[in-house]
Design a protein around this motif. Sequence first.
Motif, PDB file in Angstrom:
ATOM      1  N   PRO A 120     -28.573 101.307  48.923  1.00  0.00           N
ATOM      2  CA  PRO A 120     -29.064 102.532  49.570  1.00  0.00           C
ATOM      3  C   PRO A 120     -28.679 103.832  48.858  1.00  0.00           C
ATOM      4  O   PRO A 120     -29.432 104.798  48.949  1.00  0.00           O
ATOM      5  CB  PRO A 120     -28.447 102.486  50.972  1.00  0.00           C
ATOM      6  N   GLN A 139     -23.189  93.959  58.227  1.00  0.00           N
ATOM      7  CA  GLN A 139     -21.777  93.706  57.945  1.00  0.00           C
ATOM      8  C   GLN A 139     -21.003  93.680  59.262  1.00  0.00           C
ATOM      9  O   GLN A 139     -21.015  94.661  60.013  1.00  0.00           O
ATOM     10  CB  GLN A 139     -21.175  94.757  57.021  1.00  0.00           C
ATOM     11  N   PRO A 182     -21.700  92.353  53.735  1.00  0.00           N
ATOM     12  CA  PRO A 182     -23.005  92.512  54.396  1.00  0.00           C
ATOM     13  C   PRO A 182     -23.875  91.286  54.112  1.00  0.00           C
ATOM     14  O   PRO A 182     -23.825  90.747  53.008  1.00  0.00           O
ATOM     15  CB  PRO A 182     -23.589  93.763  53.731  1.00  0.00           C
ATOM     16  N   ARG A 199     -12.903 104.296  53.467  1.00  0.00           N
ATOM     17  CA  ARG A 199     -12.319 103.306  52.559  1.00  0.00           C
ATOM     18  C   ARG A 199     -11.255 103.902  51.634  1.00  0.00           C
ATOM     19  O   ARG A 199     -10.282 103.241  51.277  1.00  0.00           O
ATOM     20  CB  ARG A 199     -13.461 102.694  51.736  1.00  0.00           C
ATOM     21  N   ASN A 220     -26.868 103.783  60.646  1.00  0.00           N
ATOM     22  CA  ASN A 220     -26.485 105.038  60.002  1.00  0.00           C
ATOM     23  C   ASN A 220     -27.603 106.054  60.139  1.00  0.00           C
ATOM     24  O   ASN A 220     -28.760 105.757  59.843  1.00  0.00           O
ATOM     25  CB  ASN A 220     -26.189 104.798  58.514  1.00  0.00           C
ATOM     26  N   LEU A 221     -27.260 107.257  60.565  1.00  0.00           N
ATOM     27  CA  LEU A 221     -28.271 108.307  60.690  1.00  0.00           C
ATOM     28  C   LEU A 221     -28.068 109.367  59.613  1.00  0.00           C
ATOM     29  O   LEU A 221     -26.971 109.902  59.456  1.00  0.00           O
ATOM     30  CB  LEU A 221     -28.182 108.971  62.060  1.00  0.00           C
ATOM     31  N   GLY A 274     -14.869  95.073  56.138  1.00  0.00           N
ATOM     32  CA  GLY A 274     -14.600  95.025  54.698  1.00  0.00           C
ATOM     33  C   GLY A 274     -14.806  93.636  54.141  1.00  0.00           C
ATOM     34  O   GLY A 274     -14.973  92.661  54.891  1.00  0.00           O
ATOM     35  N   TRP A 275     -14.808  93.564  52.824  1.00  0.00           N
ATOM     36  CA  TRP A 275     -15.140  92.320  52.142  1.00  0.00           C
ATOM     37  C   TRP A 275     -14.175  91.202  52.488  1.00  0.00           C
ATOM     38  O   TRP A 275     -14.543  90.031  52.431  1.00  0.00           O
ATOM     39  CB  TRP A 275     -15.186  92.561  50.631  1.00  0.00           C
ATOM     40  N   GLU A 279     -22.761  96.397  61.480  1.00  0.00           N
ATOM     41  CA  GLU A 279     -23.399  97.605  60.967  1.00  0.00           C
ATOM     42  C   GLU A 279     -24.619  97.194  60.164  1.00  0.00           C
ATOM     43  O   GLU A 279     -24.534  96.311  59.312  1.00  0.00           O
ATOM     44  CB  GLU A 279     -22.426  98.398  60.074  1.00  0.00           C
ATOM     45  N   VAL A 311     -29.253  99.224  54.988  1.00  0.00           N
ATOM     46  CA  VAL A 311     -30.585  99.009  54.434  1.00  0.00           C
ATOM     47  C   VAL A 311     -30.522  98.729  52.926  1.00  0.00           C
ATOM     48  O   VAL A 311     -29.640  99.229  52.233  1.00  0.00           O
ATOM     49  CB  VAL A 311     -31.510 100.226  54.736  1.00  0.00           C
ATOM     50  N   GLU A 348     -12.513 101.018  57.383  1.00  0.00           N
ATOM     51  CA  GLU A 348     -13.610 100.636  56.498  1.00  0.00           C
ATOM     52  C   GLU A 348     -13.071 100.123  55.162  1.00  0.00           C
ATOM     53  O   GLU A 348     -12.057 100.621  54.671  1.00  0.00           O
ATOM     54  CB  GLU A 348     -14.456 101.859  56.147  1.00  0.00           C
ATOM     55  N   GLU A 375     -24.109 105.921  63.787  1.00  0.00           N
ATOM     56  CA  GLU A 375     -23.080 106.387  62.857  1.00  0.00           C
ATOM     57  C   GLU A 375     -23.526 107.698  62.218  1.00  0.00           C
ATOM     58  O   GLU A 375     -24.600 107.786  61.624  1.00  0.00           O
ATOM     59  CB  GLU A 375     -22.791 105.331  61.779  1.00  0.00           C
TER      60      GLU A 375
HETATM   61  P1  C2E Z   1     -21.403 103.486  54.939  1.00  0.00           P
HETATM   62  O1  C2E Z   1     -22.162 103.653  56.196  1.00  0.00           O
HETATM   63  O2  C2E Z   1     -20.063 104.103  54.858  1.00  0.00           O
HETATM   64  O3  C2E Z   1     -21.339 101.910  54.690  1.00  0.00           O
HETATM   65  C1  C2E Z   1     -20.255 101.257  54.093  1.00  0.00           C
HETATM   66  C2  C2E Z   1     -20.549 100.893  52.665  1.00  0.00           C
HETATM   67  O4  C2E Z   1     -19.383 100.271  52.099  1.00  0.00           O
HETATM   68  C3  C2E Z   1     -21.651  99.878  52.521  1.00  0.00           C
HETATM   69  O5  C2E Z   1     -22.292 100.126  51.275  1.00  0.00           O
HETATM   70  C4  C2E Z   1     -20.891  98.568  52.457  1.00  0.00           C
HETATM   71  O6  C2E Z   1     -21.614  97.531  51.833  1.00  0.00           O
HETATM   72  C5  C2E Z   1     -19.705  98.971  51.639  1.00  0.00           C
HETATM   73  N1  C2E Z   1     -18.534  98.127  51.865  1.00  0.00           N
HETATM   74  C6  C2E Z   1     -18.226  97.426  52.988  1.00  0.00           C
HETATM   75  N2  C2E Z   1     -17.051  96.787  52.870  1.00  0.00           N
HETATM   76  C7  C2E Z   1     -16.586  97.092  51.640  1.00  0.00           C
HETATM   77  C8  C2E Z   1     -15.382  96.724  50.914  1.00  0.00           C
HETATM   78  O7  C2E Z   1     -14.513  96.000  51.392  1.00  0.00           O
HETATM   79  N3  C2E Z   1     -15.238  97.257  49.675  1.00  0.00           N
HETATM   80  C9  C2E Z   1     -16.169  98.077  49.123  1.00  0.00           C
HETATM   81  N4  C2E Z   1     -15.953  98.532  47.885  1.00  0.00           N
HETATM   82  N5  C2E Z   1     -17.313  98.431  49.757  1.00  0.00           N
HETATM   83  C10 C2E Z   1     -17.509  97.950  51.007  1.00  0.00           C
HETATM   84  P2  C2E Z   1     -23.882 100.177  51.165  1.00  0.00           P
HETATM   85  O8  C2E Z   1     -24.501  99.096  51.987  1.00  0.00           O
HETATM   86  O9  C2E Z   1     -24.221 100.246  49.719  1.00  0.00           O
HETATM   87  O10 C2E Z   1     -24.247 101.547  51.877  1.00  0.00           O
HETATM   88  C11 C2E Z   1     -23.820 102.757  51.315  1.00  0.00           C
HETATM   89  C12 C2E Z   1     -24.155 103.915  52.221  1.00  0.00           C
HETATM   90  O11 C2E Z   1     -25.561 104.083  52.366  1.00  0.00           O
HETATM   91  C13 C2E Z   1     -23.638 103.728  53.638  1.00  0.00           C
HETATM   92  O12 C2E Z   1     -22.266 104.039  53.697  1.00  0.00           O
HETATM   93  C14 C2E Z   1     -24.504 104.693  54.404  1.00  0.00           C
HETATM   94  O13 C2E Z   1     -23.998 105.996  54.318  1.00  0.00           O
HETATM   95  C15 C2E Z   1     -25.815 104.625  53.629  1.00  0.00           C
HETATM   96  N6  C2E Z   1     -26.775 103.771  54.359  1.00  0.00           N
HETATM   97  C16 C2E Z   1     -26.852 102.429  54.409  1.00  0.00           C
HETATM   98  N7  C2E Z   1     -27.861 102.037  55.208  1.00  0.00           N
HETATM   99  C17 C2E Z   1     -28.432 103.166  55.691  1.00  0.00           C
HETATM  100  C18 C2E Z   1     -29.536 103.428  56.591  1.00  0.00           C
HETATM  101  O14 C2E Z   1     -30.185 102.519  57.148  1.00  0.00           O
HETATM  102  N8  C2E Z   1     -29.849 104.741  56.838  1.00  0.00           N
HETATM  103  C19 C2E Z   1     -29.114 105.755  56.272  1.00  0.00           C
HETATM  104  N9  C2E Z   1     -29.482 107.027  56.585  1.00  0.00           N
HETATM  105  N10 C2E Z   1     -28.080 105.559  55.441  1.00  0.00           N
HETATM  106  C20 C2E Z   1     -27.736 104.276  55.151  1.00  0.00           C
END
Ligand code: C2E
Length: 288
Positions: A74, A45, A264, A204, A118-119, A258-259, A59, A62, A237, A150
């Motif tokens: 995720p 994203q 993403p 957010r 993201n860690l 953001g969207w 960002e 996964v 965010e 992050e």
């Molecule tokens: P995060 O790091 O806070 O990532 C932002 C989340 O908000 C992402 O969801 C993203 O798709 C979503 N988002 C972005 N823009 C918008 C928007 O405008 N509106 C809304 N409603 N949502 C938006 P996603 O991809 O489902 O990831 C959720 C969480 O999962 C992440 O929050 C992060 O904490 C975790 N995550 C994702 N990838 C990894 C990774 O590779 N490793 C680890 N440990 N955690 C991960």
Amino acid sequence: SAKAAGRGQHRFFDEAMNQAASARLARESDLRHAIGHGQLRLHYQPKVDAATGATSGVEALVRWQHPVQGLVPPVQFIPLAEECGLIKPLTDWVLEAACHDSRQRLDAGLPLLPVAVNLAAPSFADPGLPDQLLAVLARHQLPPGSLVLEVTESLLMTDVDRAVKRLGALRAQGFAIALDDFGTGYSSLNYLNRFPLDELKIDRSFITDVALGGRHSAIAASVIALGREFGLRVVAEGVETAAQAEALLRLGCRQQQGWLHARPMPAEALVQRLRAEAAAQPPAVTAL
Ligand code: C2E
Ligand code: MG
Ligand code: MG
Ligand code: MG
């Protein structure tokens, strides 16, 4: 009799617990298999400069391409990975994939774009992390500035002194640190002052109402001012509407995610986006 009924109930609960436990075990082995057999995907994203529309970073997020369930977000497997000791191989995979894709973009002539990863808590606490990061960068011939790490407040708060040391060491090696979901944790501003950071990401939940003014935007406005005071880059965010983006710009927050700006997307779609951007406006700096 009541006693027999009680025993029956016990049996029922035992069975339910057994079923839950075996469902969990099945999911665990599913996930272990997924990590080892190429079922994970990285989506990217963009972080966007809302004043110009330019992509300033990305960002890595996964996903699990499940053979039956499709693309699994995720939130549905990261907690499980953390619980059953799979977060290490998962993070290994994410770092490798993110650096591999960065290398591909550079080889395609695109400028270096910092990638945020993201860690989870166990990864941040892993004493092998700094060396691992240096190794994966070296393998792909990337400078340390190509990775942003992050972390969340709650992760840092479990052991503040240790977190301060770890953050300092990572930054000394050239990695940038972003505090994710800022405002949702329990850290006091006092701690914020102690943590060596580069970037503050406003959660957010504070962005949703930012265009409504008054109390709603007060928190976002304060965080933006605070970040500026501390010399941090502030990223909003979850920006979904033009009204939110404009309100944030008025508050001095140009870096947005953001969207509204971009969802993403897979690595190939990111390359196309960056190509289109480069064609519209040639970059001032030469690609590495
Ligand atoms: P995060 O790091 O806070 O990532 C932002 C989340 O908000 C992402 O969801 C993203 O798709 C979503 N988002 C972005 N823009 C918008 C928007 O405008 N509106 C809304 N409603 N949502 C938006 P996603 O991809 O489902 O990831 C959720 C969480 O999962 C992440 O929050 C992060 O904490 C975790 N995550 C994702 N990838 C990894 C990774 O590779 N490793 C680890 N440990 N955690 C991960
Ligand atoms: Mg994040
Ligand atoms: Mg976040
Ligand atoms: Mg968030």
